[in-house]
Design a protein around this motif. Structure first.
Motif, PDB file in Angstrom:
ATOM      1  N   ILE A 187       6.932  -1.621   0.238  1.00  0.00           N
ATOM      2  CA  ILE A 187       7.329  -2.766  -0.719  1.00  0.00           C
ATOM      3  C   ILE A 187       6.137  -3.570  -0.732  1.00  0.00           C
ATOM      4  N   ASP A 188       5.527  -3.976   0.336  1.00  0.00           N
ATOM      5  CA  ASP A 188       4.309  -4.816   0.452  1.00  0.00           C
ATOM      6  C   ASP A 188       3.116  -4.515  -0.468  1.00  0.00           C
TER       7      ASP A 188
ATOM      8  N   THR B 106       0.562  -5.865 -10.342  1.00  0.00           N
ATOM      9  CA  THR B 106       0.504  -7.169 -10.916  1.00  0.00           C
ATOM     10  C   THR B 106       0.900  -7.114 -12.076  1.00  0.00           C
TER      11      THR B 106
ATOM     12  N   PHE C 127      13.257  -3.646  -7.090  1.00  0.00           N
ATOM     13  CA  PHE C 127      12.512  -2.644  -8.097  1.00  0.00           C
ATOM     14  C   PHE C 127      13.734  -1.562  -8.761  1.00  0.00           C
TER      15      PHE C 127
ATOM     16  N   ARG D 190       3.911  -4.277  -4.259  1.00  0.00           N
ATOM     17  CA  ARG D 190       3.826  -5.632  -4.693  1.00  0.00           C
ATOM     18  C   ARG D 190       2.416  -6.002  -4.828  1.00  0.00           C
ATOM     19  N   ARG D 191       1.202  -5.785  -3.670  1.00  0.00           N
ATOM     20  CA  ARG D 191      -0.022  -6.104  -3.759  1.00  0.00           C
ATOM     21  C   ARG D 191      -0.553  -5.339  -4.974  1.00  0.00           C
TER      22      ARG D 191
END
Lengths: 309, 130
Positions: free
Chosen positions: B122-123, B130, B33, B126-127
């Protein structure tokens, strides 16, 4: 309304969106830039370069304060390095400039270098024009912390200020062949540190070697955190501005830089076109197999591929 | 071309405890990032204006002073006023469990308390982006 028109109307979000498109190499950027380049360039582009931690952002902050006191709109592009490993970055130049965050007359944008060499970002030249279209007549471009070879800032800035510190006494010797050569002004920052006088003398000696008749690079001692010496720096910047405006130096500089920018756009577009026609990874490997058994050398093979395009 | 996700990590309020914010900034950098970090003692106005100029996709707020119920929603409010309500706002720091529903109601998308693994943040980003 397209982004270019919105930017000219003062829409900060449109400006920031276009800056991202330029950074990302988004295809939509070109159409907007075609419009933006019809608007005037900034009247002055100031480059700040120098080693990490020398005080570039603090000096940028102080200069922004001075320009704002005169009512001028100012843009700042602050570049920090991208991680060569993750591609990520921590962009922290703004920390020193946050007192201007809510001032509508100041637009600050942090940029990661995204592995672009030269101390700036690929997007920097176009980004300067976005800020100009947003109404910033003065744009300050702060490079990543530089060592020796990062001299791209001279391709964008009218005036380059090299910010260094006394603590870098030996490093000043080391940068002589690099960024010191492109400096129009040297700011010796943190000048309350020991050895400031020694550092000042060694820098002044280096510049005394330059042929007479041209611009004499002034050394300005600053303590930017306390605002000391910023007035002197600002007047040195103005003096340099007047010097290059006379005798057509600025015009020649901007022409050379415009040609450089044009060449880089053409090169980038050509590379894109050619890259699309290059054999894919699997095909490259198939061909490269001939290298391993020694039946052909990489240069002859490269020529074969180029001729087949 | 790879397009890194830009995130602003900001500390509203008067506490100077920036360890958590810096750990998150560092972890996000290592995850690819681009993190804009603005330092301690930022007003909601400064944070929102910075988010707009930097064109970030998300703003992470860290507050350990106990003023999160006032400061976090104010950032969301100003972003909406600026037409930037699409920017995801998440938070962390010392936030009592019982305050979380009120924060979510005010538009804070997620709250990560002490002990959160950085991988979880982080997950989540990212989810959500988009």
């Amino acid at each position: 309304m397209g982004l270019a028109a919105a930017i000219a109307n003062g829409d900060a979000r449109a400006a920031s969106r276009l800056l991202s498109w330029i950074e990302d190499g988004d295809r939509r950027a070109a159409a907007e830039l075609k419009e933006l380049y019809r608007l005037p360039a900034p009247s002055s582009v100031l480059g700040l370069t120098g080693p990490p931690g020398a005080g570039k952002s603090t000096i940028a902050d102080a200069l922004v304060g001075r320009y704002r006191a005169r009512g001028e709109r100012v843009g700042v592009l602050a570049v920090d390095p991208s991680s060569p490993i993750s591609g990520g970055a921590v962009l922290g130049d703004r920390i020193r400039m946050q007192r201007h965050a809510t001032d509508g007359g100041v637009f600050i944008r942090s940029m990661a270098s995204r592995s672009w060499p030269g101390g700036l970002s690929r997007a920097a030249a176009d980004a300067v024009r976005v800020l100009a279209a947003h109404g910033c007549r003065t744009v300050i471009v702060e490079t990543v912390g530089t060592g020796q070879g990062e001299v791209d800032v001279t391709r964008i800035a009218d005036t380059v200020v090299l910010v260094c510190t006394p603590a870098a006494g030996d490093k000043i010797q080391a940068i002589k062949a690099g960024v010191l050569e492109i400096a129009d002004i040297v700011a010796l920052n943190k000048d309350d540190l020991p050895d400031a006088d020694v550092a000042a003398r060694s820098i002044e000696t280096a510049f005394r070697m330059r042929p007479p008749g041209g611009w004499r690079v002034p050394l300005v001692r600053t303590r930017a955190r306390d605002g000391e010496g910023i007035g002197g720096l600002a007047s040195a910047i103005e003096r340099h501005g007047r010097f290059i405006a006379g005798g057509g130096i600025l015009g020649r500089k901007r022409l050379a830089n415009a040609a450089h920018h044009l060449r880089s756009i053409v090169r980038e577009r050509l590379l894109e076109k050619i890259a699309a026609r290059l054999p894919d990874d699997r095909e490259m490997e198939r061909r490269a197999a001939r290298l391993l058994d020694g039946s052909i050398d990489p240069y002859s093979l490269a020529e074969e591929i180029i001729e087949s395009l | 071309m790879k397009k890194p996700i830009r995130v602003l990590i900001a500390k509203p309020g008067l506490d100077g405890h920036d360890r958590g914010a810096i750990v998150v900034a560092h972890a996000l950098r290592d995850a690819g990032f681009e993190v804009i970090y603005t330092g301690i003692r930022q007003t909601p106005e400064q944070i929102a204006a910075t988010a707009v100029q930097e064109d970030v996709r998300a703003v992470g707020l860290s507050c350990l002073s106990g003023a999160h119920l006032r400061l976090f929603p104010r950032v969301v409010e100003i972003l909406r006023e600026k037409g930037a309500g699409d920017i995801l706002v998440f938070g962390g720091g010392i936030v009592p469990e019982e305050d979380i529903p009120r924060l979510k109601e005010a538009g804070i998308a997620a709250v990560f308390g002490p002990g959160t693994m950085t991988a979880e943040i982080i997950d989540y980003l990212r989810r959500s982006i988009t």
